[in-house]
Each structure stands twice: as structure tokens, then as C-alpha cells.
Design an enzyme around this catalytic site. Structure first.
Site, short mmCIF file in Angstrom:
data_model
loop_
_atom_site.label_atom_id
_atom_site.label_comp_id
_atom_site.label_asym_id
_atom_site.label_seq_id
_atom_site.Cartn_x
_atom_site.Cartn_y
_atom_site.Cartn_z
N GLN A 1 -10.29 -3.82 -2.63
CA GLN A 1 -11.56 -3.33 -2.09
C GLN A 1 -12.70 -3.65 -3.05
O GLN A 1 -13.75 -4.15 -2.63
CB GLN A 1 -11.46 -1.81 -1.86
CG GLN A 1 -12.74 -1.19 -1.36
CD GLN A 1 -13.07 -1.61 0.06
OE1 GLN A 1 -12.23 -1.50 0.95
NE2 GLN A 1 -14.27 -2.11 0.30
N HIS B 1 -7.68 0.85 -6.06
CA HIS B 1 -7.86 0.03 -4.84
C HIS B 1 -8.60 -1.26 -5.25
O HIS B 1 -9.76 -1.47 -4.90
CB HIS B 1 -8.65 0.83 -3.80
CG HIS B 1 -8.55 0.28 -2.41
ND1 HIS B 1 -7.80 -0.83 -2.09
CD2 HIS B 1 -9.11 0.71 -1.24
CE1 HIS B 1 -7.93 -1.07 -0.79
NE2 HIS B 1 -8.70 -0.16 -0.25
N ARG C 1 -13.45 -8.19 2.72
CA ARG C 1 -12.04 -7.95 2.41
C ARG C 1 -11.23 -9.20 2.74
O ARG C 1 -10.34 -9.61 2.01
CB ARG C 1 -11.50 -6.76 3.21
CG ARG C 1 -12.11 -5.41 2.85
CD ARG C 1 -11.72 -4.96 1.46
NE ARG C 1 -10.28 -4.89 1.28
CZ ARG C 1 -9.50 -3.87 1.68
NH1 ARG C 1 -10.05 -2.82 2.26
NH2 ARG C 1 -8.19 -3.90 1.49
N ARG D 1 0.88 -1.18 0.00
CA ARG D 1 0.00 0.00 0.00
C ARG D 1 0.91 1.21 0.00
O ARG D 1 1.72 1.39 0.90
CB ARG D 1 -0.88 0.01 1.24
CG ARG D 1 -1.49 1.39 1.50
CD ARG D 1 -2.55 1.40 2.56
NE ARG D 1 -3.78 0.79 2.09
CZ ARG D 1 -4.97 0.95 2.66
NH1 ARG D 1 -5.10 1.71 3.74
NH2 ARG D 1 -6.04 0.36 2.18
N ASP E 1 -17.15 7.66 -0.89
CA ASP E 1 -15.85 7.50 -0.22
C ASP E 1 -15.50 8.85 0.41
O ASP E 1 -16.13 9.87 0.10
CB ASP E 1 -14.79 7.07 -1.27
CG ASP E 1 -13.41 6.83 -0.66
OD1 ASP E 1 -13.33 6.61 0.57
OD2 ASP E 1 -12.42 6.86 -1.41
N1 CP Z 1 -11.04 0.29 3.02
C1 CP Z 1 -9.77 0.22 3.40
O1 CP Z 1 -8.86 -0.06 2.61
O2 CP Z 1 -9.57 0.44 4.74
P1 CP Z 1 -8.18 0.65 5.47
O3 CP Z 1 -7.60 1.96 4.99
O4 CP Z 1 -8.52 0.68 6.94
O5 CP Z 1 -7.26 -0.49 5.13
N1 NVA Z 2 -9.79 7.08 -1.15
C1 NVA Z 2 -9.36 6.65 0.15
C2 NVA Z 2 -9.62 5.18 0.33
C3 NVA Z 2 -9.28 4.65 1.70
C4 NVA Z 2 -9.50 3.17 1.82
C5 NVA Z 2 -7.87 6.96 0.32
O1 NVA Z 2 -7.10 6.72 -0.62
O2 NVA Z 2 -7.49 7.43 1.39
#
Ligand code: CP
Ligand code: NVA
Length: 305
Positions: free
Chosen positions: A132, A129, A292, A102, A224
Site C-alpha cells: 500500500q 502494509h 496498487r 495477507r 485509516d
Molecule cells: N487497501 C487495501 O489493502 O484494500 P483491500 O483490503 O481491499 O485489499
Molecule cells: N488497517 C487496516 C488496513 C486495511 C487495508 C486493516 O488492517 O484492516
């Protein structure tokens, strides 16, 4: 499939296989049946951004598959002090069976995958992502009994979630409507790629600025955060711009009566969504969060098994 980096790179059949496996692993887990498909294998997990769901679901998932998850914070590994991605890839492939990452720049994930001879899983970049959205598709299938032909409305920022949702809907044949404020639409390059997927599946893609138009008769309503990780300095300005895109009761009423509300989380109540919607009877956010675990187990078992 060597890596899992973008849903656009997967075929519809590959995604169907992953969803099928996710559903069967979920069933086995609920029945208390073990499935040590990755016995003795190790997954390295590189994080340069925060996480609750991703970290915990990958760690638990790897453990349930009989393997070992290794958390690698960028504060603790030499990557954070300027070691190259190339050297990191060449070293980690000697120890690990897979890498989950990540981070900010999507190009860093592509570079890691190019040089590592082991599978690389994208656990969120500024661009995409995909883990997700695979879990989201599983959740929609479980609630609606199908994917094809449903209308998916995404209201808010044209960010990494919007991009992966476009790819997921395009591949699996869901009609997708996205409403964002002017200047916050999904990236052109992603829209062009997604259009290929929509053309192939026959589903429709609408990108507009009117949240009512996007949400009308939707089966799935998704939003989101307005302030993604790395955008904290823009917070005040973004809140002003995005307020007309808040998913509240009035806006949600334009969707179908049995529409489900979804959010990848973390959510910020009274900003992108009001409590009456996210905590209401149509919300399926915690099923979504649970999936997830199951969806990522399917990814890991497929790539590393
Ligand atoms: N939705 C998601 O990826 O959550 P986190 O940022 O907590 O991993
Ligand atoms: N769009 C958000 C998603 C978090 C899971 C971010 O990138 O912070």
C-alpha cells in the site's frame, strides 16, 4: 531483494527503482502496450483476511504481466486446518514462482519467507502494509512531483498503515507527523527502526496526541479505519476514543491549501473521515487505489522476473 516484506528492509535506491518501474509500467499499460515480463510464471495468493483492492490488483497485475495468479483462500488450503507454515512453504515452492500472503501474524510471513526458496510478498499483516505504501509514494510523486521535503500527516490509529508510512517516509525523506490517541501510538519497536531511516534521510518524525499539531501545514493528510481486520469486538470502544481524531473539514483546514487527502481504503464515512473531505476536491483516493496495480506489478516483475 528476495522478498518484499517491510519497507524498512529495502534501501532508498531499491524503492526508487520500484517507483520508476511502476511509473513506466503504468504508462505502457495506458498506451495499450503489453509487457509480458512474467510469461508462464505463477503467483500463489494466500488470504486469511478479506480484500477487494489487493486481490483484484494482484490478479489483474499478474495477468497483465503474462503470468497466472492463483487465489488460495485459507478456508480451502490445508494451512487453515493446521498444516505447518514450513511444510506449506516447501510444497508451494515446488509449484509456484512467487507467493503473496495477507494474514494476521507478521511472524507467519517471516517464517514463510525463511523457508520458501521463492519470493514472498507481504500483502498486509497486523504489523505492516508495504505494498500500500509503495503505491502511496507513487501517487504522491505523481501529484506533487517530488517526495523529499514534503510533510506527511497521519491521523488516527497507530496500526499497520502508520507503521509502513513511517518506514516509507523515513526511507524517502518525507517529514512525518503522526497523531494518535493515548494508548494507540505506533509500536515502540517500529518507531526505533524508523528512527534509523529518518536519521539517514535527514527527515523528521513526530509522534504526538494532538491532531492539529500533526496536520499543521501538511502536504499529505492520511487516515485509516479505526477498526482494523481482527479488531471488530473493540468497535464501539474505539469509535468513542477516536472521534476527536476524525479528519473533517475543520481539521483539514490546518493543512496546506493544496494538501492532498489519502486513505488506503476501505473507508468508513463519518467515522475516520467526513464526506466533505474524502469526496472533496483534494482527495486522491482513487488514484491511490489504482496505483496498487502498477506498484505491485513493479514488485512482482522485480522479484519474479
Ligand atoms: N487497501 C487495501 O489493502 O484494500 P483491500 O483490503 O481491499 O485489499
Ligand atoms: N488497517 C487496516 C488496513 C486495511 C487495508 C486493516 O488492517 O484492516
Amino acid at each position: 531483494m528476495k522478498d518484499f516484506i517491510s519497507l524498512h528492509d529495502c534501501t532508498k535506491e531499491e524503492l526508487e527503482q520500484l517507483l520508476k518501474l511502476a511509473i513506466s509500467l503504468k504508462k505502457e499499460t495506458k498506451e495499450g502496450r503489453e509487457h509480458h515480463l512474467l510469461k508462464g510464471k505463477t503467483l500463489g495468493m494466500i488470504f486469511t483476511k478479506s480484500s477487494t483492492r489487493t486481490r483484484v490488483s494482484f490478479e489483474v497485475g499478474m495477468t497483465q504481466l503474462g503470468g497466472y495468479p492463483l487465489f488460495l483462500s485459507s478456508n480451502d488450503i490445508q494451512l487453515g486446518r493446521g498444516e505447518t507454515i514450513y511444510d506449506t512453504a516447501k510444497v508451494l515452492e515446488r509449484y509456484l514462482d512467487g507467493i503473496m500472503i495477507r494474514t494476521f501474524a507478521h511472524s507467519d510471513v517471516l517464517e514463510l519467507a525463511e523457508h520458501a526458496d521463492i519470493p514472498v510478498i507481504n500483502a498486509l499483516t497486523d504489523l505492516l502494509h508495504p505494498c500500500q505504501v509503495l503505491a502511496d509514494l507513487q501517487t504522491i510523486y505523481e501529484h506533487k512531483g517530488k517526495l523529499e521535503g514534503l510533510k506527511f500527516a497521519y491521523i488516527g490509529d497507530g496500526n499497520n498503515m502508520a507503521h509502513s508510512i513511517m518506514y516509507g517516509c523515513g526511507k524517502m525523506g518525507l517529514d512525518c507527523s503522526i497523531a494518535t490517541p493515548k494508548g494507540y501510538a505506533p509500536l515502540d519497536e517500529v518507531c526505533q527502526n524508523a528512527k534509523e531511516d529518518f536519521k539517514k534521510s535527514g527527515a523528521s518524525l513526530v509522534i504526538c496526541e494532538d491532531p492539529v499539531e500533526a496536520i499543521r501545514d501538511a502536504d499529505i493528510v492520511y487516515t485509516d479505519t479505526w477498526v482494523s481486520m481482527g479488531q471488530e469486538a473493540e468497535k464501539a470502544e474505539r469509535i468513542k476514543i477516536f472521534m476527536p481524531y476524525q479528519v473533517n473539514k475543520e481539521l483539514f483546514a490546518h493543512a496546506k491549501d493544496d494538501a492532498v487527502f489519502m486513505h488506503c481504503l476501505p473507508a468508513y464515512r463519518d467515522f475516520e473521515v467526513t464526506p466533505d473531505v474524502i469526496d472533496g476536491k483534494n482527495s486522491i483516493i482513487f488514484d491511490e487505489a489504482e496505483n496498487r496495480l502498477h506498484a505491485q506489478k513493479a514488485i512482482m516483475a522485480t522479484l519474479m522476473g
